[in-house]
Design a protein around this motif. Structure first.
Motif, short mmCIF file in Angstrom:
data_model
loop_
_atom_site.label_atom_id
_atom_site.label_comp_id
_atom_site.label_asym_id
_atom_site.label_seq_id
_atom_site.Cartn_x
_atom_site.Cartn_y
_atom_site.Cartn_z
N TYR A 18 -0.65 5.03 5.30
CA TYR A 18 -0.65 5.50 6.30
C TYR A 18 0.64 6.25 6.74
O TYR A 18 1.21 6.58 7.86
CB TYR A 18 -0.66 4.49 7.80
CG TYR A 18 -2.29 4.23 7.62
CD1 TYR A 18 -2.97 4.87 8.42
CD2 TYR A 18 -2.66 3.19 7.23
CE1 TYR A 18 -4.48 4.44 8.40
CE2 TYR A 18 -3.98 2.64 6.87
CZ TYR A 18 -5.06 3.49 7.66
OH TYR A 18 -6.30 2.99 7.53
N LEU B 1 -3.08 11.48 7.78
CA LEU B 1 -2.75 10.26 7.60
C LEU B 1 -3.94 9.07 7.40
O LEU B 1 -4.93 9.43 7.93
CB LEU B 1 -1.71 9.56 8.91
CG LEU B 1 -2.17 9.42 10.19
CD1 LEU B 1 -3.02 8.27 10.44
CD2 LEU B 1 -0.91 9.29 11.22
N GLY B 2 -3.75 8.44 6.78
CA GLY B 2 -5.07 7.42 6.54
C GLY B 2 -5.99 7.73 5.82
O GLY B 2 -5.64 8.53 4.41
N GLY C 144 0.02 8.77 14.30
CA GLY C 144 0.97 7.93 13.78
C GLY C 144 1.50 6.66 14.78
O GLY C 144 1.35 5.68 14.45
N ARG D 55 -1.25 4.66 15.72
CA ARG D 55 -1.78 3.61 14.78
C ARG D 55 -0.67 2.64 14.85
O ARG D 55 -0.79 1.38 14.73
CB ARG D 55 -1.95 4.10 13.35
CG ARG D 55 -2.04 2.87 12.30
CD ARG D 55 -2.78 3.25 11.34
NE ARG D 55 -2.90 2.10 10.25
CZ ARG D 55 -3.82 1.40 10.32
NH1 ARG D 55 -4.97 1.72 11.04
NH2 ARG D 55 -3.84 0.30 9.33
#
Length: 469
Positions: free
Chosen positions: A349, A363-364, A429, A432
């Motif tokens: 991430y 991301l991820g 971000g 998360r």
């Protein structure tokens, strides 16, 4: 008498200088050892100067597309040496700024080449004369932040003239009429986009089946279409099998996995096929630091296999990104200093950003990776063609894709392609980090009209509640 420190940091890039500052904030006597300029590759030869050049490319794109907005311009001239001078000036200014930060935080700067010569002992040479004894420094904690460099390719030897590494591509003395880029990761794609906007004919050769191999397949396919619309030639599933440097050109043989052979002649070749860690001549093997395929092996706290020695940033392996290095610098120092509530880095991430045109940010997990986990998924995608702000600025080619775990609501992937997405990805971000679910994000009010509304619309689409599509 040998100088004694609590923390010695070898390398002053975005991992090293941040680690040094954080150690000083903990009250630890700290020094950073640098053999070249403060700031490392990122500031001097990577992240910052490339963005300065890419800004010039954006200006070139704007100038070439004035008429739809009612403007005309004539007599415009371009001097690439001036753009390079601007880029180098930005880097120089920031490097001087890091020197100020070292002084402000009480971090000693030691100039020279470092080598670990014993447990807790580092020798530093200020020159190349081996007959001159190295100055020794002792430390309870030694942090390796030596970074990485371009990976070599068999049969392709950069010469700084016709065959470039990204170092050479940053300081051209003239604009090449044609450029072949080997590799389509972030570095290769950024330079391909940059040189195309400045007027070069560009070809990309990528051994993987898709360009930008680490990105979501839909994102990579979109970038490919946009690049090809701009006249960039792309060869995937292909490699450079032969290269001959002439006096004023380079002859390149490109061989595809299906056996097809193509001969290409260009002004310059840029090797952008990955990087390798700077682990040589550091004395690592003598003190028991394990190295795997040019990268130092570390645990979740950045500790190496040798007690009291740590590694952060590119030298510790991927993702090789400046912000990952900085985060590891803080994490590493906080842990060795005994700080509370230190959380290991989840490398899946770390946001990735590519500053080409179009920009890419993610991301991820990709969609393919997420499906491979066996989870039930909720996937939403919003096309920027339905974004009022994107249409208003004439940049509506792109989309936002979000991937959630259907049972827990966890955000497990976010993928963006389009204008200024590198400035928006941190929103996912933050979400998360705060463990926000899809339902939580659906309740967030996004200002209108903004590009970031596409993030919200993508979430709503994943939940089966699309509004503007």
């Amino acid at each position: 008498m040998t100088d004694k420190y609590d923390v010695l940091v070898i390398g002053s890039g975005p991992g090293g200088y941040v680690a040094a500052i954080r150690a000083a904030q903990h009250g630890l006597r700290t020094a950073v050892i640098e053999r070249d300029r403060l700031g490392g590759i990122c500031l001097n030869w990577g992240c910052i100067p490339t963005k300065a050049l890419l800004h010039g490319a954006d200006v070139a794109h704007t100038l070439a597309n004035l008429r739809p907005l009612g403007f005309t311009a004539s007599g415009i001239e371009f001097d690439i040496t001036q753009l390079v001078e601007f880029s180098r000036g930005v880097s120089g200014r920031l490097s001087d700024g890091i020197g100020y930060l070292m002084k402000k935080n009480g971090v000693d700067v030691i100039t020279g080449t470092a080598k670990l010569i014993d447990k807790g002992v580092v020798g530093v040479r200020s020159g190349k004369d081996e007959s001159v004894p190295a100055t020794e420094y002792r430390a309870d904690h030694i942090i390796l932040a030596t970074g990485a460099r371009p990976r070599s390719i068999p049969g392709v030897t950069p010469d700084g003239e016709r065959v470039w590494t990204y170092f050479d591509a940053l300081v051209p003395t003239e604009l090449p009429k044609s450029l072949l880029v080997i590799g389509s990761g972030a570095i290769g794609v950024e330079f391909a986009s940059l040189y195309r906007d400045l007027g070069s004919e560009v070809t990309i050769v990528e051994v993987a089946p898709q360009i930008m191999p680490v990105e979501d397949a839909a994102v990579a396919a979109h970038v490919r279409r946009q690049f090809e619309k701009r006249g960039i030639t792309i060869r995937t599933g292909a490699s450079v099998s032969d290269l001959t440097v002439g006096t004023d050109s380079v002859a390149v043989t490109v061989t595809s996995t299906d056996g097809t052979v193509e001969e290409v002649t260009v002004d310059r070749v840029l090797v952008a096929a990955g990087i390798q860690g700077n682990v040589e001549d550091l004395g690592l093997e003598d003190i028991g630091v394990e190295v795997d395929r040019s990268f130092v092996t570390t645990d979740q706290w950045c500790r190496t296999t040798a007690f009291g020695v740590y590694a952060i940033g590119d030298v510790a392996g991927g993702p090789c990104l400046a912000h990952k290095a900085s985060h590891e610098g803080v994490l590493c120092v906080d842990k060795l200093a005994g700080a509370e509530h230190v959380v290991p880095l989840d490398k899946d991430y770390v946001p990735g950003c590519t500053y080409a045109r179009p920009q890419v940010a993610s991301l991820g997990l990709t969609e393919d990776q997420a499906r491979g986990t066996g989870r039930r998924l909720q996937i939403g995608q919003f096309d920027l063609q339905a974004s009022g702000k994107a249409l208003a600025i004439g940049e509506a080619d792109g989309f936002v894709k979000t991937i959630f775990d259907a049972d827990s609501g966890e955000l497990i992937g976010a993928h963006m392609v389009g204008p200024d997405v590198t400035e928006q990805i941190q929103g996912f971000g933050i979400a998360r980090s705060l463990e926000a679910t899809g339902d939580d994000l659906a309740e967030v009010i996004f200002a209108h009209p903004t590009l970031s509304e596409a993030m919200h619309e993508s979430v709503l689409a994943a939940l089966g509640r699309p509004i503007n599509m």
